[in-house]
Design a protein around this motif. Structure first.
Motif, PDB file in Angstrom:
ATOM      1  N   PHE A   1      -7.657   3.686   6.900  1.00  0.00           N
ATOM      2  CA  PHE A   1      -7.916   3.657   5.716  1.00  0.00           C
ATOM      3  C   PHE A   1      -7.911   2.168   5.318  1.00  0.00           C
ATOM      4  O   PHE A   1      -8.890   1.468   4.743  1.00  0.00           O
ATOM      5  CB  PHE A   1      -6.649   4.184   4.770  1.00  0.00           C
TER       6      PHE A   1
ATOM      7  N   CYS B   1      -8.753  13.733   0.591  1.00  0.00           N
ATOM      8  CA  CYS B   1      -7.245  13.506   0.724  1.00  0.00           C
ATOM      9  C   CYS B   1      -6.451  12.981  -0.351  1.00  0.00           C
ATOM     10  O   CYS B   1      -7.353  12.200  -1.218  1.00  0.00           O
ATOM     11  CB  CYS B   1      -6.893  12.638   2.039  1.00  0.00           C
TER      12      CYS B   1
ATOM     13  N   CYS C   1      -9.216   8.077   8.701  1.00  0.00           N
ATOM     14  CA  CYS C   1      -8.372   8.540   7.476  1.00  0.00           C
ATOM     15  C   CYS C   1      -9.187   9.580   6.781  1.00  0.00           C
ATOM     16  O   CYS C   1     -10.599   9.661   7.051  1.00  0.00           O
ATOM     17  CB  CYS C   1      -8.454   7.222   6.534  1.00  0.00           C
TER      18      CYS C   1
ATOM     19  N   ILE D   1       2.724   9.838  -0.276  1.00  0.00           N
ATOM     20  CA  ILE D   1       2.167  10.309   1.161  1.00  0.00           C
ATOM     21  C   ILE D   1       1.439   9.110   1.635  1.00  0.00           C
ATOM     22  O   ILE D   1       1.655   8.783   3.051  1.00  0.00           O
ATOM     23  CB  ILE D   1       1.076  11.538   0.939  1.00  0.00           C
ATOM     24  N   HIS D   2       0.745   8.407   1.022  1.00  0.00           N
ATOM     25  CA  HIS D   2      -0.165   7.590   1.561  1.00  0.00           C
ATOM     26  C   HIS D   2       0.431   6.394   2.162  1.00  0.00           C
ATOM     27  O   HIS D   2      -0.148   5.548   2.979  1.00  0.00           O
ATOM     28  CB  HIS D   2      -1.228   6.800   0.346  1.00  0.00           C
TER      29      HIS D   2
ATOM     30  N   CYS E   1       1.776   7.334   5.595  1.00  0.00           N
ATOM     31  CA  CYS E   1       0.871   8.348   6.555  1.00  0.00           C
ATOM     32  C   CYS E   1       0.289   7.440   7.857  1.00  0.00           C
ATOM     33  O   CYS E   1       0.127   6.323   7.678  1.00  0.00           O
ATOM     34  CB  CYS E   1      -0.369   8.593   5.600  1.00  0.00           C
TER      35      CYS E   1
ATOM     36  N   TYR F   1      -9.650  10.084   3.724  1.00  0.00           N
ATOM     37  CA  TYR F   1      -9.765  10.175   1.869  1.00  0.00           C
ATOM     38  C   TYR F   1     -11.273  10.627   1.626  1.00  0.00           C
ATOM     39  O   TYR F   1     -11.183  11.434   0.676  1.00  0.00           O
ATOM     40  CB  TYR F   1      -9.660   8.537   1.760  1.00  0.00           C
TER      41      TYR F   1
ATOM     42  N   VAL G   1      -1.888  16.392   7.325  1.00  0.00           N
ATOM     43  CA  VAL G   1      -2.849  15.335   7.588  1.00  0.00           C
ATOM     44  C   VAL G   1      -2.828  14.880   9.012  1.00  0.00           C
ATOM     45  O   VAL G   1      -3.640  14.713   9.656  1.00  0.00           O
ATOM     46  CB  VAL G   1      -2.440  13.978   6.750  1.00  0.00           C
TER      47      VAL G   1
ATOM     48  N   GLY H   1      -3.563  12.294  -0.653  1.00  0.00           N
ATOM     49  CA  GLY H   1      -2.219  11.261  -0.352  1.00  0.00           C
ATOM     50  C   GLY H   1      -2.030  10.053  -1.194  1.00  0.00           C
ATOM     51  O   GLY H   1      -0.897   9.939  -1.538  1.00  0.00           O
ATOM     52  N   PRO H   2      -2.953   9.529  -1.739  1.00  0.00           N
ATOM     53  CA  PRO H   2      -2.658   8.177  -2.453  1.00  0.00           C
ATOM     54  C   PRO H   2      -2.227   8.616  -3.941  1.00  0.00           C
ATOM     55  O   PRO H   2      -1.681   7.787  -4.705  1.00  0.00           O
ATOM     56  CB  PRO H   2      -4.158   7.382  -2.595  1.00  0.00           C
TER      57      PRO H   2
ATOM     58  N   ARG I   1      -2.398   7.623   9.591  1.00  0.00           N
ATOM     59  CA  ARG I   1      -3.683   7.426   9.587  1.00  0.00           C
ATOM     60  C   ARG I   1      -3.889   6.219   8.531  1.00  0.00           C
ATOM     61  O   ARG I   1      -5.275   5.906   8.228  1.00  0.00           O
ATOM     62  CB  ARG I   1      -4.568   8.437   8.903  1.00  0.00           C
ATOM     63  N   ARG I   2      -3.045   5.470   7.967  1.00  0.00           N
ATOM     64  CA  ARG I   2      -3.131   4.422   6.920  1.00  0.00           C
ATOM     65  C   ARG I   2      -3.731   3.224   7.634  1.00  0.00           C
ATOM     66  O   ARG I   2      -4.572   2.592   6.808  1.00  0.00           O
ATOM     67  CB  ARG I   2      -1.727   4.039   6.308  1.00  0.00           C
TER      68      ARG I   2
HETATM   69 FE1  SF4 Z   1      -3.739   9.219   5.013  1.00  0.00          FE
HETATM   70 FE2  SF4 Z   1      -4.966  10.394   3.208  1.00  0.00          FE
HETATM   71 FE3  SF4 Z   1      -4.100   8.098   2.812  1.00  0.00          FE
HETATM   72 FE4  SF4 Z   1      -6.126   8.389   4.662  1.00  0.00          FE
HETATM   73  S1  SF4 Z   1      -6.145   8.667   2.225  1.00  0.00           S
HETATM   74  S2  SF4 Z   1      -4.094   7.224   4.685  1.00  0.00           S
HETATM   75  S3  SF4 Z   1      -5.430  10.582   5.266  1.00  0.00           S
HETATM   76  S4  SF4 Z   1      -2.618   9.913   2.998  1.00  0.00           S
END
Ligand code: SF4
Ligand code: SF4
Length: 269
Positions: A196, A221, A215, A186-187, A190, A217, A245, A223-224, A192-193
């Motif tokens: 991050f 989150c 982000c 996902i990360h 995304c 996180y 997200v 996602g990573p 919103r990367r």
């Molecule tokens: Fe996207 Fe979540 Fe990764 Fe942030 S931690 S970039 S919101 S997937």
């Protein structure tokens, strides 16, 4: 891809919330009516069948008898195994026995959603009913898992249409998930990367950074550590950003066993 001999599909629903079927009902390409009227023969579905009760059970048994080794079996929901599986019964039979007597005659078995893939919500916490997923129950049968809560309908539709077109299943990863849908974090995709990477995080729901799309996180989150195509395929087909997200909620890892349901979200200061 329209096929005059439409492949039969039997859809069994066990310990579930119907979210997996609801997700499929909202697909647009193909639409659900094109799928079940033109592409497949949906011979049994507790939610979508016109028949009910004895009539529906008879349709299912007729299809299994006439289509041995030819039908696709889709399962949503977990299977309770504690106390001989008495916590989910349909037409007087346990989910466990229905699955065990149906799966051996299927050409392919698809576990739709996280509950069917490994137990999902039903197996969370103390797992009072001994809920398990389809791959664990059918340990000798290759099962395609489409986890997600709910799963993206296009991951199921793509799997079914791939099978209808090529008469074989798509390539799977080591967890039985189609690689076309579950090979990227996902990360990685995304939107919103960039936040991050630049160290811009929301730390509370509704704070200034949350409102600015930073982000998530530090709001937990996952996602990573979660593999799925949510940021690319999106949900509901209502435009850009329509996934958890995208609308401001952290990914909770619903496509990964042990990430989404087993533990509380991490809340980082
Ligand atoms: Fe996207 Fe979540 Fe990764 Fe942030 S931690 S970039 S919101 S997937
Ligand atoms: Fe419902 Fe989620 Fe389980 Fe599907 S995976 S049946 S949406 S709880």
């Amino acid at each position: 891809i329209a096929n005059p001999r439409r492949p039969p599909v039997i859809w069994l629903s066990f310990q579930e919330c119907t979210g997996c079927v609801e997700s499929l009902l909202r697909s647009n390409h193909p639409t659900i009516e094109h799928l079940i009227l033109d592409l497949i023969s949906l011979d049994y579905s507790e939610t979508l069948s016109a028949a009910a009760g004895h009539q529906a059970e008879a349709a299912k048994n007729k299809s299994i008898t006439e289509n041995r080794g030819k039908f696709i079996l889709v399962v949503d929901g977990a299977i309770p195994t504690k106390d001989q599986g008495i916590y989910c019964k349909i037409a007087g039979k346990t989910a466990l026995s229905i699955l065990q007597e149906t799966a051996p005659y299927a050409a392919a078995v698809v576990a739709m959603g996280s509950c069917a893939s490994w137990g999902g919500v039903a197996a969370a916490g103390s797992n009072p009913t001994g809920a398990k997923g389809v791959p664990e129950i059918l340990n000798k049968t290759k099962v395609v898992s489409i986890p997600g809560c709910p799963p993206n309908p296009y991951n199921l539709l793509s799997t079914l249409i791939y099978y209808i077109t090529y008469n074989r299943l798509p390539e799977l990863d080591e967890k039985g998930r189609p690689k076309f849908a579950y090979s990227r974090l996902i990360h990685e995709n995304c939107e919103r990367r960039p936040h991050f990477d630049a160290g811009r995080f929301a730390t509370q729901f509704g704070d200034d950074m949350h409102r600015k799309g930073a982000c998530l996180y530090k709001l937990g989150c996952k996602g990573p550590e979660t593999y799925a195509n949510c940021p690319s395929v999106l949900f509901g087909e209502t435009g850009a950003g329509t996934w958890p997200v995208g609308i401001g909620h952290p990914c909770f890892g619903c496509t990964e066993k042990g990430v989404g349901f087993a533990e509380p979200l991490h809340q980082m200061a």
